[in-house]
Design a protein around this motif. Structure first.
Motif, PDB file in Angstrom:
ATOM      1  N   THR A  85       0.837  -1.212   0.000  1.00  0.00           N
ATOM      2  CA  THR A  85       0.000   0.000   0.000  1.00  0.00           C
ATOM      3  C   THR A  85       0.874   1.265   0.000  1.00  0.00           C
ATOM      4  O   THR A  85       0.493   2.281  -0.582  1.00  0.00           O
ATOM      5  N   ASP A  86       2.054   1.193   0.626  1.00  0.00           N
ATOM      6  CA  ASP A  86       2.963   2.359   0.596  1.00  0.00           C
ATOM      7  C   ASP A  86       3.471   2.602  -0.829  1.00  0.00           C
ATOM      8  O   ASP A  86       3.496   3.723  -1.314  1.00  0.00           O
ATOM      9  N   TRP A  87       3.888   1.489  -1.481  1.00  0.00           N
ATOM     10  CA  TRP A  87       4.351   1.631  -2.864  1.00  0.00           C
ATOM     11  C   TRP A  87       3.244   2.241  -3.741  1.00  0.00           C
ATOM     12  O   TRP A  87       3.486   3.157  -4.535  1.00  0.00           O
ATOM     13  N   LEU A  88       2.039   1.679  -3.608  1.00  0.00           N
ATOM     14  CA  LEU A  88       0.955   2.109  -4.499  1.00  0.00           C
ATOM     15  C   LEU A  88       0.505   3.533  -4.190  1.00  0.00           C
ATOM     16  O   LEU A  88       0.140   4.286  -5.087  1.00  0.00           O
ATOM     17  N   ASP A  95      -4.644   7.255  -6.464  1.00  0.00           N
ATOM     18  CA  ASP A  95      -5.309   8.523  -6.815  1.00  0.00           C
ATOM     19  C   ASP A  95      -6.068   8.422  -8.132  1.00  0.00           C
ATOM     20  O   ASP A  95      -6.726   9.378  -8.540  1.00  0.00           O
ATOM     21  N   ILE A  96      -5.947   7.273  -8.818  1.00  0.00           N
ATOM     22  CA  ILE A  96      -6.655   7.138 -10.106  1.00  0.00           C
ATOM     23  C   ILE A  96      -8.156   7.187  -9.817  1.00  0.00           C
ATOM     24  O   ILE A  96      -8.680   6.367  -9.075  1.00  0.00           O
ATOM     25  N   PRO A  97      -8.839   8.182 -10.417  1.00  0.00           N
ATOM     26  CA  PRO A  97     -10.274   8.245 -10.143  1.00  0.00           C
ATOM     27  C   PRO A  97     -11.031   7.142 -10.890  1.00  0.00           C
ATOM     28  O   PRO A  97     -10.578   6.665 -11.939  1.00  0.00           O
ATOM     29  N   TYR A  98     -12.163   6.767 -10.333  1.00  0.00           N
ATOM     30  CA  TYR A  98     -13.010   5.738 -10.933  1.00  0.00           C
ATOM     31  C   TYR A  98     -13.221   5.991 -12.429  1.00  0.00           C
ATOM     32  O   TYR A  98     -13.139   5.069 -13.242  1.00  0.00           O
ATOM     33  N   TRP A 259      -9.894   4.479  -4.899  1.00  0.00           N
ATOM     34  CA  TRP A 259      -9.748   3.266  -4.079  1.00  0.00           C
ATOM     35  C   TRP A 259     -10.028   3.550  -2.608  1.00  0.00           C
ATOM     36  O   TRP A 259     -10.627   2.760  -1.907  1.00  0.00           O
ATOM     37  N   GLY A 260      -9.592   4.718  -2.157  1.00  0.00           N
ATOM     38  CA  GLY A 260      -9.709   5.042  -0.734  1.00  0.00           C
ATOM     39  C   GLY A 260     -11.081   5.558  -0.318  1.00  0.00           C
ATOM     40  O   GLY A 260     -11.315   5.811   0.857  1.00  0.00           O
ATOM     41  N   SER A 261     -11.998   5.686  -1.283  1.00  0.00           N
ATOM     42  CA  SER A 261     -13.298   6.301  -0.970  1.00  0.00           C
ATOM     43  C   SER A 261     -14.098   5.520   0.068  1.00  0.00           C
ATOM     44  O   SER A 261     -14.657   6.106   0.980  1.00  0.00           O
ATOM     45  N   ASP A 266      -9.658   8.027   2.030  1.00  0.00           N
ATOM     46  CA  ASP A 266     -10.051   9.157   1.174  1.00  0.00           C
ATOM     47  C   ASP A 266     -11.436   9.722   1.442  1.00  0.00           C
ATOM     48  O   ASP A 266     -11.893  10.598   0.706  1.00  0.00           O
ATOM     49  N   VAL A 267     -12.107   9.200   2.460  1.00  0.00           N
ATOM     50  CA  VAL A 267     -13.480   9.667   2.665  1.00  0.00           C
ATOM     51  C   VAL A 267     -13.495  11.170   2.957  1.00  0.00           C
ATOM     52  O   VAL A 267     -14.416  11.884   2.544  1.00  0.00           O
ATOM     53  N   GLY A 268     -12.427  11.657   3.588  1.00  0.00           N
ATOM     54  CA  GLY A 268     -12.333  13.094   3.882  1.00  0.00           C
ATOM     55  C   GLY A 268     -12.262  13.925   2.609  1.00  0.00           C
ATOM     56  O   GLY A 268     -12.898  14.973   2.495  1.00  0.00           O
ATOM     57  N   LYS A 269     -11.487  13.403   1.622  1.00  0.00           N
ATOM     58  CA  LYS A 269     -11.375  14.142   0.347  1.00  0.00           C
ATOM     59  C   LYS A 269     -12.734  14.183  -0.358  1.00  0.00           C
ATOM     60  O   LYS A 269     -13.111  15.182  -0.956  1.00  0.00           O
ATOM     61  N   ASP A 270     -13.458  13.057  -0.292  1.00  0.00           N
ATOM     62  CA  ASP A 270     -14.782  13.007  -0.928  1.00  0.00           C
ATOM     63  C   ASP A 270     -15.731  13.985  -0.246  1.00  0.00           C
ATOM     64  O   ASP A 270     -16.537  14.654  -0.899  1.00  0.00           O
ATOM     65  N   ALA A 271     -15.613  14.070   1.088  1.00  0.00           N
ATOM     66  CA  ALA A 271     -16.489  14.993   1.830  1.00  0.00           C
ATOM     67  C   ALA A 271     -16.192  16.437   1.418  1.00  0.00           C
ATOM     68  O   ALA A 271     -17.111  17.235   1.211  1.00  0.00           O
ATOM     69  N   GLU A 272     -14.891  16.750   1.242  1.00  0.00           N
ATOM     70  CA  GLU A 272     -14.527  18.118   0.833  1.00  0.00           C
ATOM     71  C   GLU A 272     -15.080  18.441  -0.545  1.00  0.00           C
ATOM     72  O   GLU A 272     -15.564  19.532  -0.805  1.00  0.00           O
ATOM     73  N   TYR A 273     -15.001  17.446  -1.439  1.00  0.00           N
ATOM     74  CA  TYR A 273     -15.517  17.641  -2.798  1.00  0.00           C
ATOM     75  C   TYR A 273     -17.020  17.956  -2.749  1.00  0.00           C
ATOM     76  O   TYR A 273     -17.503  18.883  -3.401  1.00  0.00           O
TER      77      TYR A 273
END
Ligand SMILES: Cc1cc2nc3c(=O)[nH]c(=O)nc-3n(C[C@H](O)[C@H](O)[C@H](O)COP(=O)(O)OP(=O)(O)OC[C@H]3O[C@@H](n4cnc5c(N)ncnc54)[C@H](O)[C@@H]3O)c2cc1C
Length: 311
Positions: A85-88, A95-98, A259-261, A266-273
């Motif tokens: 997970t660190d490598w990826l 960060d690749i979006p759906y 992936w993190g959604s 990444d739920v925080g980033k989605d909330a900000e969006y």
């Protein structure tokens, strides 16, 4: 804002009702430890993270374990000196979006890769477990008399899990090569065991199965939401959480954007969006809606069947 999670109703197939009451049945969400199950052989149905981890937990406690292997992919845990997970994360893969994902058509439906946090974090190789005595079968199909029936897909499912495992290693290799990072190579994975044939049935009475753990996931339940924001299978219709109905949003869905959604990442980033959308709506008075949805053609009015498994 529908932030009610993605894992609502534990799935247990109706065929389970045909099993005798002497066999204890439980969903993976109710599994605690081997001591809480009656003594004797256990069947675990499902090879996602929960199924594989529970099967290992029972196996390592000395239980006879039978495992139905489905189509869940598997992942390496540590590779070339670091957590995968660190490598990826570092490579930007997460960060690749759906919308741009190479497996966009299927990625939201996929089961998570299996691995474990046991022993400080390591991979799970079901072939190795089979070599040591765990009994593997293909996907669970049904019950006939005292027989549990399986699809002839054990070999394919193990091969596919390895394909994803090797694919992840390859992604890491490519990133390392691209970045000129100095780190030792690892030998290619060699399968330590292969099924001679795909087993089709197991007589639970003859095998003395005392317990079945259903680890086949959860169904979404939006039956209480009276809005036309679901498709024919009851899945949320949205783009990055923005639904086709002005003012209605989703948060916390798997692959909502990345992936993190559906994870803590990444739920925080989605909330900000989404906050950006809501701010715009409040400022302009025109709530934005998702105009171009990949599956809005199947959006149905409220009342469509809402429960559908994510697996
Ligand atoms: C077995 C399992 C293992 C996981 N492991 C990891 C992991 O290792 N790392 C990781 O990052 N993520 C993991 N996740 C995912 C993680 O749990 C979720 O991403 C996270 O919980 C999402 O938070 P949430 O607030 O969106 O939803 P939830 O935590 O599910 O919260 C939703 C809340 O809404 C409530 N609710 C539901 N319906 C209604 C209603 N009608 N009215 C009012 N309230 C309602 C629920 O009771 C719940 O309290 C795992 C999930 C599962 C199932």
């Amino acid at each position: 804002m529908l932030a009610n999670g993605a894992y609502h109703n534990p799935v247990i197939p109706r065929t389970a009702e045909r099993l005798p009451s002497g066999i204890l049945q439980l969903h993976s969400s109710n599994y605690r430890n081997p001591q809480s199950l009656p003594e004797g052989p256990v069947l675990v149905v499902g090879s996602g993270q929960s199924g594989c981890q529970i099967a290992e937990d029972l196996y390592l406690a000395g239980r006879e374990v039978h495992l139905c292997v489905g189509r869940a992919p598997r992942a390496p845990r540590v590779y070339r000196g670091r957590e995968v997970t660190d490598w990826l994360t570092e490579s930007g893969y997460y960060d690749i979006p759906y919308e741009n994902h190479p497996q966009k058509a299927t990625v939201r439906e996929k089961t998570n890769h299996y691995l474990t946090g046991r022993d400080g974090g390591r991979e799970i190789d079901l072939r190795q477990r089979a070599l040591e005595g765990m009994r593997l079968y293909g996907s669970f199909k049904g019950i006939e008399d005292s027989k549990l029936l399986f699809a002839p897909d054990l070999s394919t499912n193990l091969d596919e899990a390895d394909r994803s495992y090797n694919g992840i290693r390859q992604l890491v290799d490519q990133y390392i090569a691209r970045s000129g990072i100095e780190t030792p190579q690892e030998p290619p994975y060699v399968a330590p065991w292969k099924p001679q044939s795909d087993p089709r049935e197991l007589d639970y009475a003859a095998a003395g199965i005392v317990c079945i753990v259903w680890a086949i996931g959860f169904a979404a339940d939006y039956s209480w939401v009276d809005l036309p924001i679901f498709n024919g299978r009851g899945h949320a219709v949205h783009r990055r959480g923005v639904s086709p109905v002005a003012g209605a949003y989703f948060l916390g869905l798997p692959w909502q954007n990345t992936w993190g959604s559906g994870r803590f990442a990444d739920v925080g980033k989605d909330a900000e969006y989404l906050l950006g959308h809501i701010r715009q709506a409040l400022t302009t008075g025109t709530p934005p809606v998702a105009h171009t949805l990949n599956d809005n053609a199947t959006a149905l009015s409220a009342g469509a069947p809402a429960a559908a498994t994510r697996r």
